[in-house]
Design an enzyme around this catalytic site. Structure first.
Site, short mmCIF file in Angstrom:
data_model
loop_
_atom_site.label_atom_id
_atom_site.label_comp_id
_atom_site.label_asym_id
_atom_site.label_seq_id
_atom_site.Cartn_x
_atom_site.Cartn_y
_atom_site.Cartn_z
N GLU A 7 -6.95 -4.26 -21.89
CA GLU A 7 -5.84 -4.59 -21.01
C GLU A 7 -6.29 -5.10 -19.66
O GLU A 7 -5.62 -5.91 -19.03
CB GLU A 7 -4.93 -3.37 -20.81
N LYS A 8 -7.46 -4.65 -19.21
CA LYS A 8 -7.95 -5.03 -17.89
C LYS A 8 -9.47 -4.96 -17.88
O LYS A 8 -10.07 -4.29 -18.75
CB LYS A 8 -7.34 -4.14 -16.81
N ASP A 102 -3.87 -0.34 -23.23
CA ASP A 102 -3.30 1.00 -23.06
C ASP A 102 -2.44 1.36 -24.28
O ASP A 102 -1.73 0.52 -24.83
CB ASP A 102 -2.43 1.06 -21.80
N ASP A 104 0.38 2.32 -25.37
CA ASP A 104 1.81 2.48 -25.19
C ASP A 104 2.51 1.18 -25.57
O ASP A 104 1.87 0.21 -25.98
CB ASP A 104 2.15 2.91 -23.76
N TYR A 320 -4.44 10.05 -20.42
CA TYR A 320 -3.48 8.97 -20.28
C TYR A 320 -2.19 9.46 -19.61
O TYR A 320 -1.59 10.45 -20.04
CB TYR A 320 -3.16 8.41 -21.67
N ARG A 322 0.95 7.84 -18.92
CA ARG A 322 2.33 7.41 -19.24
C ARG A 322 2.83 8.08 -20.52
O ARG A 322 3.16 7.44 -21.50
CB ARG A 322 2.38 5.89 -19.38
#
Length: 668
Positions: A7-8, A102, A104, A320, A322
């Site tokens: 993701e990053k 991530d 999610d 994590y 979230r």
């Protein structure tokens, strides 16, 4: 060749280090038979309305609404175009893809929208990470999932983004144009989640403004028994009370107090003593963590999310963030010694405490049936450096750590005594508590989040009384009280309201189909929603309370009920859960959203939108009115005669107000 799509960049580097992918390229790392690359959040965005027809461009035109894209189109973001080209090129060189964003809904969208846009047709797998420390990454690499297990998250994410786009684009344009007809010069932003959330705040403020205090009376008797003084409270008969069982007849209360003084004695008619045990609190979900941090330190939901994300991503200190779950899977009990060892290595002051823990205890937190996509937020198996944390990070880390450690301490036990007495034929009650086993609460005794200290509880101790015993009445008094208005929302209570929107639904049919915990938004988006309402000037902070502005009040008056109804938006969130689970198709969900959008636009066409114009400073050059405008460096007031007059009034202190970074969608 296998491609890991993260993701990053920081996430990519963490995973690449474990995979041995050390050869650097532009926008990727390579190792034996493996390449690791990364997005930078969303590399794609929904196409602007004018993509679907020039009639949808500027200036906005109310007659062309609603805008209903078919088919939906995505475009590459200009600012990250180079990284997109890198990923597109790599996808032509590999045999299979492992999604490592991530774990999610939003992470799934970030990866799969790229794969779809680049027309990837090869195998897809899923790396499901709950923490970014090296042991957790290695565990996840040994348990890579088939990609089809998480495809539903992508479809639900697409549904959420498209539903937000439909509401945001259509209703914002509609009500902005309707407002301009009445002279309002600003943009009236509408959002699928943002608007019902704002409605909660507006309704609460109005409830408080309209509140009329009502008097009621309590009678308290001070008694002496067993060489100990204690207080009992009168229980009025139903005929003298309101719906909250408060006495609303002053004369009756005064008569009861006089009766107590005359009687002089109180007889015990019922006595019950029992041991009560209180379990340790669960691990935090993001929502409960946001509530706790707001209560303790007045942190905004966005600050808590950013801090928790930093603990997870930068410090590798916690799992994590979230997550909507506070439980842990039973399998993680095997990791207890490693986690505790990491905690002691991180903070040697915990040595004696950890040595006294009983890791054989099985608290309620270990429950496989309660696990959702992620478990609760806990410390990782990684020893971290506390000195590298800022104050907020350390506060939040210690709070998360405390809830984990509490699982290995005994239950908090106390003896509770409840006594009923008769004074002159009137019923009085009292209760007392004596702590027997402090248990897990020893971890919380010195913290501000402890509601009642041990000393306070001991002060409520009662004498040893049995049924039939008689006490002396030493005093009786009537307390004149008034009902109190509900409090304005704070960060923690608004997050709580968003998490439990079903409790604010009055429509019985809607309430029937809503789950008890149906909420507004998700763990990942609620902070962004509140942040957006603040930035758009719909709510302001007064002290620690959130208050709706005049513009917000007027806007709520103009909007149809369905658009403001928290229960309706919570129902859409339930539907997205059904899409994620494969029980509803994305096409079915979007068909309903399209119909709903048509209905809302049709209703809105008939609405009268009258917004009070906020006072603005006068032009320093010509004395004319100014208008609020938005530029690259923030908002400012400029002369309404611009460009003829170039008078400007700057808004001070904007440079200090840097918006927090987040992955929130543009329209909520």
């Amino acid at each position: 060749m296998r491609l890991f799509l993260c993701e990053k960049p920081s996430q990519g580097r963490d995973i690449a280090a474990v995979l041995g992918a050390t050869k650097r390229g532009t926008g990727f790392l390579q190792g034996p038979d493996v390449t690791v690359t990364w997005a930078i959040g969303h590399l794609l965005e929904a196409a602007s309305p004018e993509t679907y027809g020039t009639q949808f461009g500027r200036p906005w035109n109310i007659s062309v609404l609603p805008i209903l894209p078919a088919p939906w189109q995505m475009v590459v973001k200009k600012e990250t175009e180079d990284q997109f080209k890198t990923i597109a090129k790599l996808l032509k060189q590999v045999d299979e893809v492992v999604i490592a964003t991530d774990a999610d809904r939003e992470g799934e969208v970030i990866a799969r929208e790229l794969l779809d846009f680049c027309r990837w047709r090869g195998p897809v797998h899923r790396l499901w990470l709950s923490a970014l420390d090296e042991p957790s990454i290695r565990d996840a690499l040994h348990n890579i999932r088939p990609g089809n297990q998480t495809l539903g998250l992508y479809l639900a994410g697409l549904g959420r983004a498209r539903a937000d786009w439909l509401t945001g684009m259509n209703l914002t344009r509609l009500y902005t144009l309707k407002g301009r007809e009445k002279g309002f010069d600003g943009v009236l932003s509408i959002g699928r989640v943002q608007t019902p959330t704002l409605s909660l705040v507006v309704n609460r403020d109005r409830e408080i403004a309209a509140f009329v205090p009502k008097p009621y009376w309590q009678v308290k008797a001070t008694l002496q028994g067993g060489n100990m003084a204690f207080v009992a409270q009168w229980v009025p008969a139903k005929m003298y009370t309101d719906e909250e069982k408060r006495c609303v007849h002053q004369a009756i209360a005064q008569q009861v107090a006089q009766l107590c003084r005359q009687a002089g004695k109180a007889q015990v008619i019922e006595q019950e003593k029992k041991r009560e045990a209180e379990a340790a609190p669960l691990a935090f979900s993001l929502g409960t963590l946001q509530q706790a941090c707001a209560k303790l330190w007045d942190m905004s939901p966005q600050q808590v999310l950013d801090t928790a994300q930093s603990l997870y991503e930068t410090h590798k200190a916690t799992t994590y963030p979230r997550t909507d779950c506070g439980f842990l899977p039973a399998s993680m009990r095997d990791e207890i010694p490693v986690v505790l060892a990491a905690l002691v290595k991180t903070d040697p002051s915990l040595t004696s405490l950890v040595a006294g823990l009983d890791t054989r205890l099985v608290s309620r937190i270990w429950n496989d049936k309660k696990i959702t996509a992620h478990h609760g937020i806990i410390p990782t198996k990684n020893a971290c450096d506390l000195s590298k944390m800022n104050d907020a990070e350390r506060h939040v880390y210690e709070l998360i750590r405390r809830h984990y450690l509490a699982q290995f301490l005994p239950l908090h036990e106390s003896d509770v005594t409840r006594i009923e007495l008769s004074i002159g034929g009137q019923l009085f009650r009292t209760a007392g508590r004596v702590i027997v086993v402090p248990g897990w609460k020893v971890l919380f005794s010195a913290t501000a989040d402890k509601k009642v200290s041990a000393q306070d509880e001991e002060d409520n101790a009662l004498p040893a009384l049995n049924k039939g015993d008689v006490c002396n009445v030493t005093q009786a008094e009537v307390k004149d009280l008034k009902t109190k208005a509900p409090l304005h929302f704070t960060f923690d209570t608004l997050i709580a309201a968003m998490m439990n929107a079903a409790s604010y639904v009055t429509d019985l049919a809607l309430k029937k189909v809503l789950k008890e915990n149906a909420g507004l938004g998700t763990e990942a988006t609620r902070a962004g929603i509140i942040d957006t309402l603040l930035k758009r000037g719909y709510i302001i902070i007064k002290g620690r309370y959130l208050r709706a502005t005049d513009v917000a009040m007027d806007l709520m008056d103009a909007l149809p009920g369905l658009l403001k109804e928290p229960g309706m938006t919570a129902l859409w969130e339930q539907a997205l859960d059904e899409v994620a689970a494969g029980r509803m198709s994305l096409d079915d969900f979007m068909s309903r959203q399209t119909s709903w959008t048509r209905q809302l636009v049709s209703q809105g066409m008939e609405q009268n939108v009258a917004i009070r114009l906020p006072p603005t400073p006068v032009c320093p050059l010509c004395g004319s009115k100014t208008r609020l405008r938005r530029g690259e460096k923030g908002t400012f007031y400029s002369c309404e005669k611009y460009p003829t007059c170039k008078g400007v009034v700057n808004i001070p202190d904007q440079a200090k107000k840097k918006p927090a970074k987040s992955r929130k969608p543009k329209h909520n």
